[in-house]
Scaffold this active site. Sequence first.
Site, PDB file in Angstrom:
ATOM      1  N   TYR A   1      47.502  33.381  53.161  1.00 37.29           N
ATOM      2  CA  TYR A   1      46.539  32.562  53.916  1.00 37.29           C
ATOM      3  C   TYR A   1      45.163  32.654  53.257  1.00 37.29           C
ATOM      4  O   TYR A   1      44.496  31.636  53.043  1.00 37.29           O
ATOM      5  CB  TYR A   1      46.465  33.012  55.384  1.00 37.29           C
ATOM      6  CG  TYR A   1      45.412  32.229  56.154  1.00 37.29           C
ATOM      7  CD1 TYR A   1      45.614  30.882  56.451  1.00 37.29           C
ATOM      8  CD2 TYR A   1      44.211  32.820  56.543  1.00 37.29           C
ATOM      9  CE1 TYR A   1      44.643  30.139  57.128  1.00 37.29           C
ATOM     10  CE2 TYR A   1      43.236  32.090  57.215  1.00 37.29           C
ATOM     11  CZ  TYR A   1      43.467  30.747  57.508  1.00 37.29           C
ATOM     12  OH  TYR A   1      42.498  30.019  58.172  1.00 37.29           O
TER      13      TYR A   1
ATOM     14  N   PRO B   1      34.420  29.253  58.625  1.00 35.76           N
ATOM     15  CA  PRO B   1      34.207  29.963  59.896  1.00 35.76           C
ATOM     16  C   PRO B   1      34.877  31.336  59.898  1.00 35.76           C
ATOM     17  O   PRO B   1      35.868  31.564  59.213  1.00 35.76           O
ATOM     18  CB  PRO B   1      34.873  29.059  60.935  1.00 35.76           C
ATOM     19  CG  PRO B   1      35.206  27.772  60.241  1.00 35.76           C
ATOM     20  CD  PRO B   1      35.358  28.121  58.792  1.00 35.76           C
TER      21      PRO B   1
HETATM   22  P1  NDP Z   1      44.623  24.897  65.642  1.00 31.32           P
HETATM   23  O1  NDP Z   1      45.981  25.484  65.492  1.00 31.32           O
HETATM   24  O2  NDP Z   1      44.065  24.773  67.006  1.00 31.32           O
HETATM   25  O3  NDP Z   1      44.580  23.461  64.931  1.00 31.32           O
HETATM   26  C1  NDP Z   1      45.214  23.221  63.706  1.00 31.32           C
HETATM   27  C2  NDP Z   1      45.366  21.725  63.525  1.00 31.32           C
HETATM   28  O4  NDP Z   1      45.988  21.479  62.256  1.00 31.32           O
HETATM   29  C3  NDP Z   1      46.241  21.099  64.593  1.00 31.32           C
HETATM   30  O5  NDP Z   1      45.653  19.897  65.026  1.00 31.32           O
HETATM   31  C4  NDP Z   1      47.554  20.812  63.873  1.00 31.32           C
HETATM   32  O6  NDP Z   1      48.144  19.654  64.410  1.00 31.32           O
HETATM   33  C5  NDP Z   1      47.035  20.525  62.455  1.00 31.32           C
HETATM   34  N1  NDP Z   1      48.076  20.676  61.449  1.00 31.32           N
HETATM   35  C6  NDP Z   1      48.763  21.784  61.106  1.00 31.32           C
HETATM   36  N2  NDP Z   1      49.684  21.501  60.172  1.00 31.32           N
HETATM   37  C7  NDP Z   1      49.571  20.175  59.905  1.00 31.32           C
HETATM   38  C8  NDP Z   1      50.247  19.271  59.051  1.00 31.32           C
HETATM   39  N3  NDP Z   1      51.243  19.687  58.247  1.00 31.32           N
HETATM   40  N4  NDP Z   1      49.862  17.970  59.036  1.00 31.32           N
HETATM   41  C9  NDP Z   1      48.864  17.552  59.834  1.00 31.32           C
HETATM   42  N5  NDP Z   1      48.189  18.353  60.681  1.00 31.32           N
HETATM   43  C10 NDP Z   1      48.544  19.643  60.715  1.00 31.32           C
HETATM   44  O7  NDP Z   1      43.670  25.781  64.710  1.00 31.32           O
HETATM   45  P2  NDP Z   1      42.137  25.621  64.298  1.00 31.32           P
HETATM   46  O8  NDP Z   1      41.502  24.494  65.004  1.00 31.32           O
HETATM   47  O9  NDP Z   1      41.546  26.961  64.409  1.00 31.32           O
HETATM   48  O10 NDP Z   1      42.334  25.286  62.764  1.00 31.32           O
HETATM   49  C11 NDP Z   1      41.662  24.237  62.102  1.00 31.32           C
HETATM   50  C12 NDP Z   1      41.286  24.690  60.711  1.00 31.32           C
HETATM   51  O11 NDP Z   1      40.331  25.738  60.812  1.00 31.32           O
HETATM   52  C13 NDP Z   1      42.443  25.252  59.877  1.00 31.32           C
HETATM   53  O12 NDP Z   1      42.319  24.764  58.566  1.00 31.32           O
HETATM   54  C14 NDP Z   1      42.211  26.756  59.933  1.00 31.32           C
HETATM   55  O13 NDP Z   1      42.756  27.402  58.809  1.00 31.32           O
HETATM   56  C15 NDP Z   1      40.703  26.791  59.942  1.00 31.32           C
HETATM   57  N6  NDP Z   1      40.077  28.016  60.423  1.00 31.32           N
HETATM   58  C16 NDP Z   1      40.398  28.528  61.652  1.00 31.32           C
HETATM   59  C17 NDP Z   1      39.775  29.683  62.095  1.00 31.32           C
HETATM   60  C18 NDP Z   1      40.127  30.326  63.392  1.00 31.32           C
HETATM   61  O14 NDP Z   1      39.813  31.529  63.561  1.00 31.32           O
HETATM   62  N7  NDP Z   1      40.731  29.634  64.333  1.00 31.32           N
HETATM   63  C19 NDP Z   1      38.737  30.335  61.289  1.00 31.32           C
HETATM   64  C20 NDP Z   1      38.486  29.712  60.032  1.00 31.32           C
HETATM   65  C21 NDP Z   1      39.120  28.583  59.644  1.00 31.32           C
HETATM   66  P3  NDP Z   1      49.710  19.390  64.585  1.00 31.32           P
HETATM   67  O15 NDP Z   1      50.353  20.703  64.900  1.00 31.32           O
HETATM   68  O16 NDP Z   1      49.753  18.407  65.712  1.00 31.32           O
HETATM   69  O17 NDP Z   1      50.133  18.799  63.276  1.00 31.32           O
HETATM   70  C1  8X3 Z   2      40.915  32.218  60.372  1.00 28.13           C
HETATM   71  C2  8X3 Z   2      40.045  33.415  60.492  1.00 28.13           C
HETATM   72  O1  8X3 Z   2      39.970  35.916  59.946  1.00 28.13           O
HETATM   73  O2  8X3 Z   2      41.816  35.088  61.315  1.00 28.13           O
HETATM   74  O3  8X3 Z   2      40.722  31.627  59.127  1.00 28.13           O
HETATM   75  O4  8X3 Z   2      41.738  34.641  58.957  1.00 28.13           O
HETATM   76  S1  8X3 Z   2      40.944  34.825  60.152  1.00 28.13           S
END
Ligand code: NDP
Ligand code: 8X3
Length: 259
Positions: A158, A188
């Site tokens: 990841y 983030p």
């Molecule tokens: P969520 O799981 O709430 O949202 C993830 C989104 O990505 C969903 O809408 C999901 O939709 C979509 N998704 C996943 N796989 C696919 C795919 N193959 N095609 C299209 N859409 C896809 O997590 P977050 O909102 O937290 O994540 C959003 C982004 O932020 C990610 O890139 C994550 O790595 C990043 N991030 C998150 C952090 C955290 O702590 N939460 C911190 C830093 C970064 P669906 O399943 O309907 O396809």
């Molecule tokens: C998501 C934040 O620290 O769980 O990117 O990997 S962490």
Amino acid sequence: MPASLANQTVLITGASSGIGAACARQTAAIGARLILAARRLEPLQMLATELQQQHGTDVLTIGLDVRQPEAVREAIATLPEAWGAIDILINNAGLSRGLDKQYEAPLDDWGTMIDTNVKGLLYVTRAVVPGMVARGRGHVVNVGSIAGRQTYPGGSVYCATKAAVRALSEGLKLDLLGTAVRVTNIDPGLVETEFSLVRFGGDSDRAQGVYQGMTPLSGDDVADAIVFAITRPAHVNISDLLLLPTDQSSVFHVHRRAE
Ligand code: NDP
Ligand code: 8X3
């Protein structure tokens, strides 16, 4: 002057949940027209209805798996004429699977993360950015992570995908020099969304434990920073943002209060 995205067409991947859905709500509130993409159509349609009712937002929903290069190319190439000129792309779709050691993790988990977070982001960028260059305007926001700056145990793949996102943001900005198209990378820290639930295969107790005793960021906090970046004047490029909860200083330093 209050920020406005009036008449701007914004494509958000991963808009069915978390940060992507928060971006949809915040950009709709300041006038954007939205293309919402994710695999799950039902939450996208519910969000579209909400935004249409609250703000009169023009919304197009697309069921799209960003891991499928031909589907991505086709979805963008066949957008209805009124939706073809994408002004802002928020490359947010992404996920993590498991927290296994590099020498023990299931290969499928690696494939899912690399195909979604790296290759999927590239496919969408490749499909959308040529139009931005041709039109002489555009902005790409790539959602990375603090995990792209620091690696933690069990997070190798990841973290590697998010380090790749960082490199891809830098590379895109370099490749776009001389055009009007802007690039923002946002990293983030801990954000409470469905992220940990997905990482731990639906184990909600384990997922909640990630945020226990601390105040994480919300999807709205991240969307707020993204809205700041995409509403700067055309000559200003916010290239790189690290956004942490006050209770977090690194992937290894999280302040937790006894509950
Ligand atoms: P969520 O799981 O709430 O949202 C993830 C989104 O990505 C969903 O809408 C999901 O939709 C979509 N998704 C996943 N796989 C696919 C795919 N193959 N095609 C299209 N859409 C896809 O997590 P977050 O909102 O937290 O994540 C959003 C982004 O932020 C990610 O890139 C994550 O790595 C990043 N991030 C998150 C952090 C955290 O702590 N939460 C911190 C830093 C970064 P669906 O399943 O309907 O396809
Ligand atoms: C998501 C934040 O620290 O769980 O990117 O990997 S962490």
